[in-house]
Design a protein around this motif. Structure first.
Motif, PDB file in Angstrom:
ATOM      1  N   SER A   7      -5.874-106.353  10.454  1.00 34.40           N
ATOM      2  CA  SER A   7      -4.757-105.854   9.660  1.00 34.40           C
ATOM      3  C   SER A   7      -4.356-104.457  10.135  1.00 34.40           C
ATOM      4  CB  SER A   7      -5.128-105.814   8.181  1.00 34.40           C
ATOM      5  OG  SER A   7      -4.090-105.260   7.413  1.00 34.40           O
ATOM      6  N   ALA A 312      -7.787-120.584   0.072  1.00 29.41           N
ATOM      7  CA  ALA A 312      -7.735-119.197   0.557  1.00 29.41           C
ATOM      8  C   ALA A 312      -9.081-118.566   0.245  1.00 29.41           C
ATOM      9  CB  ALA A 312      -6.610-118.413  -0.122  1.00 29.41           C
ATOM     10  N   ARG A 335      -6.630-122.605   4.662  1.00 24.64           N
ATOM     11  CA  ARG A 335      -5.271-122.142   4.959  1.00 24.64           C
ATOM     12  C   ARG A 335      -5.240-120.632   5.225  1.00 24.64           C
ATOM     13  NH1 ARG A 335      -0.107-124.063   3.770  1.00 24.64           N
ATOM     14  NH2 ARG A 335      -1.086-126.096   4.182  1.00 24.64           N
ATOM     15  N   CYS A 336      -6.023-119.856   4.458  1.00 27.34           N
ATOM     16  CA  CYS A 336      -6.033-118.396   4.603  1.00 27.34           C
ATOM     17  C   CYS A 336      -7.475-117.905   4.555  1.00 27.34           C
ATOM     18  CB  CYS A 336      -5.207-117.740   3.488  1.00 27.34           C
ATOM     19  SG  CYS A 336      -5.262-115.925   3.502  1.00 27.34           S
ATOM     20  N   ASP A 361      -4.082-109.181   1.449  1.00 32.09           N
ATOM     21  CA  ASP A 361      -3.843-110.187   2.487  1.00 32.09           C
ATOM     22  C   ASP A 361      -4.195-111.578   1.974  1.00 32.09           C
ATOM     23  OD1 ASP A 361      -3.051-108.306   4.517  1.00 32.09           O
ATOM     24  OD2 ASP A 361      -5.159-107.744   4.708  1.00 32.09           O
ATOM     25  N   ASN A 364      -1.378-112.651  -0.486  1.00 34.03           N
ATOM     26  CA  ASN A 364      -0.152-113.016   0.228  1.00 34.03           C
ATOM     27  C   ASN A 364      -0.265-114.363   0.922  1.00 34.03           C
ATOM     28  OD1 ASN A 364       1.060-110.620  -0.555  1.00 34.03           O
ATOM     29  ND2 ASN A 364       0.527-109.540   1.334  1.00 34.03           N
ATOM     30  N   GLY A 365      -1.481-114.673   1.418  1.00 35.38           N
ATOM     31  CA  GLY A 365      -1.672-115.940   2.122  1.00 35.38           C
ATOM     32  C   GLY A 365      -2.017-117.106   1.233  1.00 35.38           C
ATOM     33  N   CYS A 369      -1.677-122.180  -1.796  1.00 35.29           N
ATOM     34  CA  CYS A 369      -3.029-122.735  -1.813  1.00 35.29           C
ATOM     35  C   CYS A 369      -3.386-123.269  -3.202  1.00 35.29           C
ATOM     36  CB  CYS A 369      -4.049-121.682  -1.377  1.00 35.29           C
ATOM     37  SG  CYS A 369      -3.939-121.250   0.381  1.00 35.29           S
TER      38      CYS A 369
END
Length: 469
Positions: A7, A312, A335-336, A361, A364-365, A369
């Motif tokens: 990041s 996630a 997925r994240c 993060d 957001n991801g 999910c």
């Protein structure tokens, strides 16, 4: 192999990462009659103490050298000496374990030199073992601090001894709970093996009422047991974070090593039991063959609720691998994925990318999910997204029983599958079955994880490979 992305944000928002001194303190808390000490300001120790107390719901032995503005500039020798003498006088620990902080690392205190000087000047400390771990909190994270502390314990206290063929050393990672360690010790002792667990938080942080209070840790790996690790025939590490300590044992005493990247899942426990059978010459006990059968049934029952879901997950590297891999084997899509620091574990994670970031993060991801997986600091993100949250790792301060939670071995894996499946069942009831995201095709794909042969009971037969999705 997951691609690691760092990041580039200017600051962390709702941080995921915990500091190195905190991880080192956890390792030291697994030693019996030990007093962990943070070489830094009182505030550094206070924040760590709060998190440890909230997670374990126990009294925590943790001291500080109480650096201030003046001593931070002029050097911390006087504080180190005063701390060692006061702790020796008041608590009489067998081990004093010091870890540095960002404050003293920035100053550049030579703590190894300080300890050597104190020992020359103060012979009353001769009966106390002193361990020092370099753990600056401006780099690395919780797992790195634990790794550095464990390696420091080995390098300081372990010496070569005649090898005992039936003794092994277990190095548990920081992501294992006291309940996990109890489960692993029972598995190894079932083969007639003698096990030295280093460090052993199942003795000190397992949620028991102690018969007395000495001011130090009550239970854990004793000083004699640490030294006896020099006689082990094999070192078993759980998690990549234990590799440095296992290599140090190999360097110092010549002990061969084997690192299991995780012990949550079916195939990895098959391999562990087969290895223990080979080492001991004993067959796999019937109770573990039964537990394996129970785990297979649990996977059958659970995959209807985990197949095809999008997850996630945010955790320290070894925990991310353990839980993430099991969810993948149960048909879920990672997925994240968010983690804290670089690790070889990331290369084994069945995901496209791993972000070295924070819980922002993750949030957001996770918008598309079905499940969030992280520690208790992720509860606000889960509430905002209206998603179920599986609490794992450290800290989990809004639930009780963390010391007894087990997620390794056949039984621990089964318990984790049930926990995830029940969360998803609650989600189905909340959103109604017609909104459930799992398709029949996804369920069929997920069901391939159950095509697993029976584990051999013979110590001479090779381990059977378990099919996975």
């Amino acid at each position: 192999m997951a691609h690691v992305i760092e990041s580039k944000k200017a600051c962390a928002v709702n941080p995921l990462k915990m500091s190195q001194p905190l991880g080192a303190s956890l390792a030291f808390l697994g030693l019996d009659a030990c007093m962990p000490v943070m070489h830094g300001s009182q505030g550094c120790t206070s924040f760590a103490l709060v998190l440890l107390v909230r997670h374990f719901k126990e009294a925590i032995a943790l001291q500080t050298t109480a650096m201030n503005e003046v001593t931070s500039i002029l050097g911390g020798y006087d504080n180190i000496e005063a701390a060692l003498l006061n702790i020796r006088k008041r608590a009489a620990p067998k081990i004093i374990a010091i870890c540095s902080t960002g404050l003293t690392e920035t100053k550049g205190d030579d703590v190894h030199g300080f300890v050597a000087t104190v020992r020359k000047r103060k012979p009353e400390l001769d009966d106390t073992a002193i361990v020092y771990a370099c753990t600056p909190d401006y780099v690395g994270g919780f797992e790195d601090g634990y790794r550095n502390a464990l390696t420091a314990i080995v390098r300081t206290l372990v010496k070569p001894l005649p090898v005992k063929a039936d003794q092994l050393t277990l190095l548990p990672g920081s992501h294992l709970s006291p309940g996990d360690i109890v489960e692993l010790r029972e598995m190894m002792e079932a083969f007639g093996l003698s096990v030295i667990v280093l460090p052993d938080i199942s003795g000190s942080l397992d949620g028991h009422i102690p018969p007395d209070w000495r001011g130090t840790t009550l239970g854990g790996t004793t000083l004699d047991e640490i030294r006896a690790a020099g006689a082990s025939a094999l070192t078993l590490g759980v998690g990549e974070q234990t590799r440095d300590a296992a290599l140090a044992l190999q360097e110092i005493v010549g002990t061969p090593l084997e690192i299991f990247d995780r012990l949550t899942g079916l195939e990895v426990n098959d391999r562990l039991l087969q290895r223990l059978a080979q080492l001991s010459g004993q067959p796999v006990p019937a109770k573990y063959r039964r537990q394996r059968s129970q785990l297979l049934d649990a996977m059958l029952d659970g995959h209807f609720y985990t197949g095809g879901i999008k997850v996630a997950i945010a955790a320290e590297p070894d925990l991310l691998l353990a839980v993430g891999s099991l969810l993948h084997e149960m048909g879920a899509e990672l997925r994240c994925c968010v983690s804290t620091t670089k690790s070889a574990s990331h290369a084994l994670l069945p995901a496209k990318t791993v972000i070295l970031g924070d819980l922002e993060d993750l949030e957001n991801g996770a918008t598309d999910c079905d499940l969030l997986v992280t520690h208790s600091h992720g509860r606000q993100a889960a509430a905002r997204l209206n998603k179920p949250l599986l609490r794992i790792g450290f800290p989990v301060f809004d639930r009780v029983g963390n010391a007894h939670r087990c997620q390794v071995g056949y039984r621990g894996t089964m318990a984790l599958i049930f926990e995830v499946a029940n969360l998803m069942i609650d989600q189905i009831k909340h959103h109604h079955a017609t909104d459930w995201p799992v398709s029949p095709e996804a369920l069929h794909a997920a069901s391939t994880v159950i095509a697993a042969p029976e584990i051999s009971a013979s110590p001479t037969q090779p381990s059977l490979v378990v099919a996975s999705a």
